[in-house]
Design an enzyme around this catalytic site. Structure first.
Site, PDB file in Angstrom:
ATOM      1  N   ASP A   7       0.863  -1.192   0.000  1.00 16.64           N
ATOM      2  CA  ASP A   7       0.000   0.000   0.000  1.00 16.64           C
ATOM      3  C   ASP A   7       0.897   1.239   0.000  1.00 16.64           C
ATOM      4  O   ASP A   7       2.072   1.173   0.364  1.00 16.64           O
ATOM      5  CB  ASP A   7      -0.946   0.008   1.206  1.00 16.64           C
ATOM      6  N   GLU A  37       0.030  -1.088   5.762  1.00 15.99           N
ATOM      7  CA  GLU A  37       1.105  -0.611   6.661  1.00 15.99           C
ATOM      8  C   GLU A  37       0.956   0.875   6.949  1.00 15.99           C
ATOM      9  O   GLU A  37       1.180   1.321   8.064  1.00 15.99           O
ATOM     10  CB  GLU A  37       2.478  -0.882   6.029  1.00 15.99           C
TER      11      GLU A  37
END
Ligand SMILES: [Zn+2]
Length: 488
Positions: free
Chosen positions: A122, A189
């Site tokens: 991400d 994350e």
């Protein structure tokens, strides 16, 4: 009498000079022979193009769309399967937390504890206002001027791609690991990893899988970042700071502001914040902070080397100098930053409550409780309430072994791939998914095999994020060599 004293002082000075000279001479860079390893031929242009494809999938994490993931996340996970057929044939895969793939590459020797290589796919959003200043669009994945451009080029799709490229090549060449290798590629994350990395850890715990060590982002190879050092520095971070925000709350009678008391909740709070900020959290050169600077010390010019070689004498001077810059100060202590303020909702109404929020990044020697104690002592006003914001905080990580097998394998691999560099144990001052992964690893190390200059650090979460094509090639070689060094 006077002559005697002079002689004595002179003698002491001579001894001091002799001791310092001896320490400084002994404090030279250590050269250890590094065994050479065959580097695979990597077609860095092909690798760069594939990273470009990965960047074009807009796997953006924002705090508001938690749990609501676009189809691009699934597309990325599927892309890993179609793009790396040999790697996917060699490994087994489970999906955890919906969108985080956990791969297992079975080792031939079950007696060896597995290792875990991780990265996240991400990325953070791009500020609308700055988009025009990117020479290539933030999700273009353009390969131009020797770089791959876009979100995730540094943080952290480049690591996902480099790990998969290395395993694709290794499995194609017939390599099989002796030690089991796990991979985990988190999908959240940037917003705390509560679905991705946390689910991976739950999966490992449920299956009684414990790692000898894990590797995640958290540092990089620093080039021309630390003043006075020409040789690049690989800071293999052995610990990560904790995180907590405290709400500091002052209360008072409300009422109309035309008849105010001497102090309102706002002025009481202001004094509390000034008191809190009047001195830093105690810290200094010991533990991991000391090891980091001591590792760098021998590579500095003579004057600095004398200081670092004689820490017993110059420690206070060094601590004073290092606390002068936010970057080195953060290495030595828990930091505190007042970030938010709330008072009355109207200018002519006395507040019944005023709240200041202070964000702390907790050094491994401290804890959430010690931060609360420090805050209470500094504020020195029992009428003020101190509470953990949102009831949420992360304790600092344990400090991993800088003499362990994992650290040694990393250190060797860095020198094999990047040649002359300084390897030191360091401290991650921000938060990463290692908060989770360290729960199932005996040791956790945090570094990506990318060379960063000061300018590159600004590109992280900022504008013009990019990685050099050459750097991607080196990263693939790094993971390939690391797997062969530690699992071959
Ligand atoms: Zn990251």
């Amino acid at each position: 009498m006077f002559k005697k004293i002079l002689k004595l002082v002179g003698g002491v000075l001579l001894i001091l000079i002799a001791v310092q000279t001896y320490n400084t001479l002994r404090y030279a860079p250590q050269k250890t022979a590094i065994a050479a390893i065959e580097m695979p031929a990597v077609n860095e242009n092909d690798v760069a193009n594939r990273l470009g494809e990965a960047i074009r999938m807009q796997t953006i994490s924002t705090a508001t769309d938690m749990g609501e993931r676009g189809p691009q996340f699934q597309q990325f996970v599927d892309w890993l399967v179609t793009t790396y057929p040999n790697a996917n044939a060699a490994m087994t895969r489970v999906m955890v937390g919906g969108l985080t793939p956990v791969y297992r590459w079975q080792g031939s020797d079950p007696a060896l504890k597995p290792i875990l290589l991780t990265a996240h796919y991400d990325v953070v959003p791009v500020a609308e206002s700055g988009v025009d200043s990117w020479p290539h669009g933030p999700f273009s994945g353009a390969v131009a001027e020797g770089f791959v451009w876009g979100r995730g080029a540094l943080d952290d799709k480049s690591a996902v791609v480099a790990i998969m490229e290395a395993i694709e090549d290794l499995s194609k060449s017939g390599f099989t690991p002796k030690r089991t290798v796990y991979l985990s590629f988190g999908h959240d994350e940037e917003i705390g990893g509560q679905d991705g990395a946390a689910s991976a850890v739950a999966y490992f715990k449920d299956n009684n899988i414990r790692m000898a060590w894990s590797l995640d982002e958290g540092s990089m190879i620093l080039k021309d970042v630390i003043g006075g050092l020409e040789t690049p520095v690989a800071s293999i971070n052995v610990a990560e700071k904790g995180y907590v925000s405290l709400d500091i709350i002052a209360r008072a009678e409300g009422g109309h502001s035309s008849l105010p008391p001497r102090d309102t909740a706002v002025s009481t709070l202001a004094k509390a914040v000034v008191n809190l900020q009047s001195a830093p959290v105690p810290g200094g050169l010991n533990g991991v902070s000391r090891e980091f600077f001591e590792g760098l010390g021998p590579h500095f010019s003579l004057v600095k080397r004398v200081l670092f070689a004689n820490m017993w004498l110059y420690r206070p001077v060094l601590e004073m100098v290092l606390s002068g810059s936010p970057a080195t100060d953060a290495m030595m202590r828990t930091t505190k930053a007042p970030t938010m303020l709330v008072g009355s909702a109207k200018d002519n109404v006395l507040p019944q409550e005023a709240i200041a929020t202070v964000n702390f990044r907790i050094h491994p020697r401290d804890s959430i409780q010690s931060v609360i104690d420090h805050t209470r002592k500094m504020i020195d006003n029992p009428a003020i309430e101190i509470k953990v914001r949102d009831g949420f905080g992360n304790e600092p990580s344990a400090v991993s072994d800088k003499d362990g097998a994992g650290f040694k394998a990393l250190s060797t691999t860095f020198q094999q791939v990047f040649g002359d560099l300084i390897v030191v144990p360091g401290l991650t001052v921000a938060a990463t998914d290692s908060v989770h992964y360290s729960q199932v690893s005996d040791d956790s190390y945090r570094i990506n095999p990318f060379v960063f200059t000061g300018e590159d650090i600004k590109r992280l979460h900022g504008r013009n994020e990019r990685i050099s094509v050459e750097g991607m090639g080196q990263a693939v070689q790094f993971y390939s060599a690391l797997i062969r060094n530690s699992a071959g």
